[in-house]
Design a protein around this motif. Structure first.
Motif, PDB file in Angstrom:
ATOM      1  N   ASP A 190       0.839  -1.206   0.000  1.00 45.59           N
ATOM      2  CA  ASP A 190       0.000   0.000   0.000  1.00 45.59           C
ATOM      3  C   ASP A 190       0.873   1.255   0.000  1.00 45.59           C
ATOM      4  OD1 ASP A 190      -2.171  -1.635   0.054  1.00 45.59           O
ATOM      5  OD2 ASP A 190      -2.663  -1.292   2.179  1.00 45.59           O
ATOM      6  N   MET A 191       0.331   2.322  -0.606  1.00 43.87           N
ATOM      7  CA  MET A 191       0.991   3.624  -0.580  1.00 43.87           C
ATOM      8  C   MET A 191       0.566   4.358   0.689  1.00 43.87           C
ATOM      9  SD  MET A 191       3.009   5.775  -2.200  1.00 43.87           S
ATOM     10  CE  MET A 191       2.972   5.313  -3.939  1.00 43.87           C
ATOM     11  N   VAL A 192       1.534   4.787   1.488  1.00 42.40           N
ATOM     12  CA  VAL A 192       1.255   5.445   2.762  1.00 42.40           C
ATOM     13  C   VAL A 192       1.768   6.889   2.709  1.00 42.40           C
ATOM     14  CG1 VAL A 192       1.608   5.391   5.262  1.00 42.40           C
ATOM     15  CG2 VAL A 192       1.502   3.247   3.965  1.00 42.40           C
ATOM     16  N   ARG A 193       0.894   7.825   3.081  1.00 40.67           N
ATOM     17  CA  ARG A 193       1.329   9.219   3.271  1.00 40.67           C
ATOM     18  C   ARG A 193       1.284   9.487   4.759  1.00 40.67           C
ATOM     19  NH1 ARG A 193      -1.533  14.014   3.464  1.00 40.67           N
ATOM     20  NH2 ARG A 193      -3.406  13.011   2.614  1.00 40.67           N
ATOM     21  N   CYS A 194       2.399   9.983   5.340  1.00 45.96           N
ATOM     22  CA  CYS A 194       2.478  10.150   6.786  1.00 45.96           C
ATOM     23  C   CYS A 194       3.380  11.325   7.136  1.00 45.96           C
ATOM     24  CB  CYS A 194       2.997   8.877   7.445  1.00 45.96           C
ATOM     25  SG  CYS A 194       4.657   8.414   6.901  1.00 45.96           S
ATOM     26  N   SER A 195       3.354  11.685   8.413  1.00 50.67           N
ATOM     27  CA  SER A 195       4.289  12.678   8.944  1.00 50.67           C
ATOM     28  C   SER A 195       5.220  11.987   9.916  1.00 50.67           C
ATOM     29  CB  SER A 195       3.529  13.805   9.655  1.00 50.67           C
ATOM     30  OG  SER A 195       2.839  13.301  10.797  1.00 50.67           O
ATOM     31  N   LEU A 196       6.425  12.534  10.057  1.00 54.08           N
ATOM     32  CA  LEU A 196       7.411  11.989  10.984  1.00 54.08           C
ATOM     33  C   LEU A 196       7.849  13.076  11.944  1.00 54.08           C
ATOM     34  CD1 LEU A 196       9.715  10.001   8.483  1.00 54.08           C
ATOM     35  CD2 LEU A 196       7.776   9.117   9.803  1.00 54.08           C
ATOM     36  N   ARG A 197       7.963  12.704  13.216  1.00 51.32           N
ATOM     37  CA  ARG A 197       8.429  13.628  14.240  1.00 51.32           C
ATOM     38  C   ARG A 197       9.586  12.981  14.986  1.00 51.32           C
ATOM     39  NH1 ARG A 197       6.351  16.488  11.447  1.00 51.32           N
ATOM     40  NH2 ARG A 197       4.535  17.869  11.735  1.00 51.32           N
ATOM     41  N   SER A 198      10.699  13.741  15.077  1.00 45.28           N
ATOM     42  CA  SER A 198      11.881  13.188  15.717  1.00 45.28           C
ATOM     43  C   SER A 198      12.858  14.316  16.009  1.00 45.28           C
ATOM     44  CB  SER A 198      12.546  12.142  14.820  1.00 45.28           C
ATOM     45  OG  SER A 198      13.766  11.686  15.370  1.00 45.28           O
ATOM     46  N   ALA A 199      13.759  14.066  16.972  1.00 41.19           N
ATOM     47  CA  ALA A 199      14.828  15.023  17.229  1.00 41.19           C
ATOM     48  C   ALA A 199      15.896  14.958  16.147  1.00 41.19           C
ATOM     49  CB  ALA A 199      15.455  14.733  18.605  1.00 41.19           C
ATOM     50  N   LEU A 200      15.796  13.939  15.315  1.00 38.82           N
ATOM     51  CA  LEU A 200      16.738  13.769  14.214  1.00 38.82           C
ATOM     52  C   LEU A 200      16.228  14.533  12.991  1.00 38.82           C
ATOM     53  CD1 LEU A 200      17.122   9.919  14.653  1.00 38.82           C
ATOM     54  CD2 LEU A 200      18.757  11.657  15.411  1.00 38.82           C
ATOM     55  N   PRO A 201      16.983  15.474  12.450  1.00 37.87           N
ATOM     56  CA  PRO A 201      16.516  16.291  11.321  1.00 37.87           C
ATOM     57  C   PRO A 201      16.062  15.470  10.128  1.00 37.87           C
ATOM     58  CG  PRO A 201      18.525  17.224  12.258  1.00 37.87           C
ATOM     59  CD  PRO A 201      18.323  15.907  12.922  1.00 37.87           C
ATOM     60  N   THR A 230      11.942   2.875  17.646  1.00 35.59           N
ATOM     61  CA  THR A 230      13.293   3.221  18.087  1.00 35.59           C
ATOM     62  C   THR A 230      14.288   2.727  17.044  1.00 35.59           C
ATOM     63  OG1 THR A 230      12.647   3.048  20.418  1.00 35.59           O
ATOM     64  CG2 THR A 230      14.997   2.962  19.903  1.00 35.59           C
ATOM     65  N   LEU A 231      14.893   3.676  16.368  1.00 33.67           N
ATOM     66  CA  LEU A 231      15.899   3.363  15.366  1.00 33.67           C
ATOM     67  C   LEU A 231      17.287   3.456  15.993  1.00 33.67           C
ATOM     68  CD1 LEU A 231      14.501   5.449  12.355  1.00 33.67           C
ATOM     69  CD2 LEU A 231      14.002   3.074  12.958  1.00 33.67           C
ATOM     70  N   PRO A 232      18.307   2.946  15.346  1.00 35.24           N
ATOM     71  CA  PRO A 232      19.666   3.085  15.884  1.00 35.24           C
ATOM     72  C   PRO A 232      20.046   4.543  16.135  1.00 35.24           C
ATOM     73  CG  PRO A 232      19.645   1.475  14.106  1.00 35.24           C
ATOM     74  CD  PRO A 232      18.288   2.106  14.132  1.00 35.24           C
ATOM     75  N   GLU A 233      19.493   5.455  15.305  1.00 35.44           N
ATOM     76  CA  GLU A 233      19.822   6.876  15.447  1.00 35.44           C
ATOM     77  C   GLU A 233      19.012   7.569  16.538  1.00 35.44           C
ATOM     78  OE1 GLU A 233      18.718   5.313  12.827  1.00 35.44           O
ATOM     79  OE2 GLU A 233      19.707   5.898  10.952  1.00 35.44           O
ATOM     80  N   GLY A 234      17.849   7.000  16.879  1.00 33.40           N
ATOM     81  CA  GLY A 234      16.983   7.622  17.881  1.00 33.40           C
ATOM     82  C   GLY A 234      15.521   7.272  17.634  1.00 33.40           C
TER      83      GLY A 234
END
Length: 320
Positions: A52-63, A99-103
């Motif tokens: 499926d095609m997903v449109r989403c927003s991402l929020r993180s301290a990582l730019p 939780t990714l390796p980067e944050g």
């Protein structure tokens, strides 16, 4: 030439294990699926599923993961496998955190587009405009024929090599050392000429200069390899003369010079001394006879090739 052939192994009687053709069903299905790609449509709604095609927003301290809107195909692995897997099962308005390796990254689904793949039709197959293909069944037969042809082409050279090896090993020769030495020296002269064209002296070439050109590291290794190769080359030449006489072909130096060299697929062209026994023999002996010998062996290989293409189930077979 003082060397001679005493008894030639009949290449028609070389026993061969012809590989059975086994269709690659995964590759076949992949090609059938590609036929439907231009007809894929999308419809909104529902929980996210793979594809499926997903449109989403991402929020993180990582730019790099701070996005107001981003699109990806769930499960494709084209964006971020972890976030794509996180989205599966979610619906519009729902949020989850990974939780990714980067944050940490929080994903909020904004919209879902479901991929709608139509059933394969004869019209889709006909739209390919392939010769003789008008139906899905015809397209499947076309794909299977392509697979068989490819498998046969790959097997043909291996079978030809087995035939040559069997004929050489099971024929009886009387070999003169002077003929063998002459073949070796002619081949080394050819290598010297090639080295001179590159501004090098063959006897002084370093391992680095040999690398990528000839599979040896020194001139001494080259001489040893050429001596071994020309042992087969000399025998191939004698077999070529034998086949030429049986075919009523008269060998002359003028005739040899007037005939263009046989066309060889790029993948089969020799890359340095000793890579192709038949080519070595043609160069060393400077006669058309080796081409006749090679042609005779390849006729046998093509016969095997044809039988493999026309039969899906083939077992060990002794050619008659």
């Amino acid at each position: 030439m003082q060397s001679k052939l005493v008894a030639a192994k009949d290449y028609h009687k070389v026993a061969l294990d012809i590989p059975a053709f086994v269709p690659d069903q995964a590759a076949l299905q992949k090609e059938l699926d590609r036929l439907r790609n231009p007809y894929v449509t999308w419809k909104p709604g529902g929980a996210v599923a793979a594809g499926d095609m997903v449109r989403c927003s991402l929020r993180s301290a990582l730019p790099r993961f701070q996005k107001d809107s981003i699109r990806f195909v769930a499960g494709s692995g084209m964006y971020n496998p972890t976030l794509e897997a996180l989205a599966i099962g979610m619906q519009a308005g729902e949020s989850r955190t990974a939780t990714l390796p980067e944050g940490e990254v929080t994903l909020t689904v904004q919209a879902v587009q479901k991929r709608v793949v139509p059933a394969l039709t004869d019209e889709m197959a006909a739209a390919c405009k392939l010769p003789g293909v008008r139906t899905v069944a015809g397209y499947r037969r076309y794909l299977l024929a392509q697979q068989r042809d490819k498998a046969a082409a790959q097997a043909a050279w291996t079978l030809a090599a087995r035939i040559k090896r069997a004929v050489l090993d099971e024929s009886v020769f009387v070999l003169c050392k002077a003929d063998w030495k002459q073949a070796v020296e002619r081949e080394l002269d050819r290598c010297r000429a090639i080295a001179r064209q590159s501004g090098m002296v063959l006897e002084q070439m370093t391992p680095e200069q040999f690398a990528g050109n000839i599979p040896v590291k020194s001139y001494a290794e080259l001489v040893a390899m050429t001596q071994d190769t020309c042992f087969d080359s000399l025998r191939c030449c004698l077999l070529g003369q034998h086949y030429a006489q049986n075919d009523g072909f008269a060998v002359t130096e003028a005739g040899y010079r007037g005939i263009p060299p046989p066309k060889t697929p790029r993948s089969m062209q020799p890359h340095g001394t000793g890579r192709c026994i038949m080519d070595q023999a043609r160069r060393c002996c400077s006669s058309q006879t080796i081409r006749v010998g090679f042609s005779a062996l390849m006729r046998r290989a093509r016969t095997v090739n044809t039988r493999m293409v026309s039969s899906v189930k083939t077992t060990s077979h002794t050619a008659r």
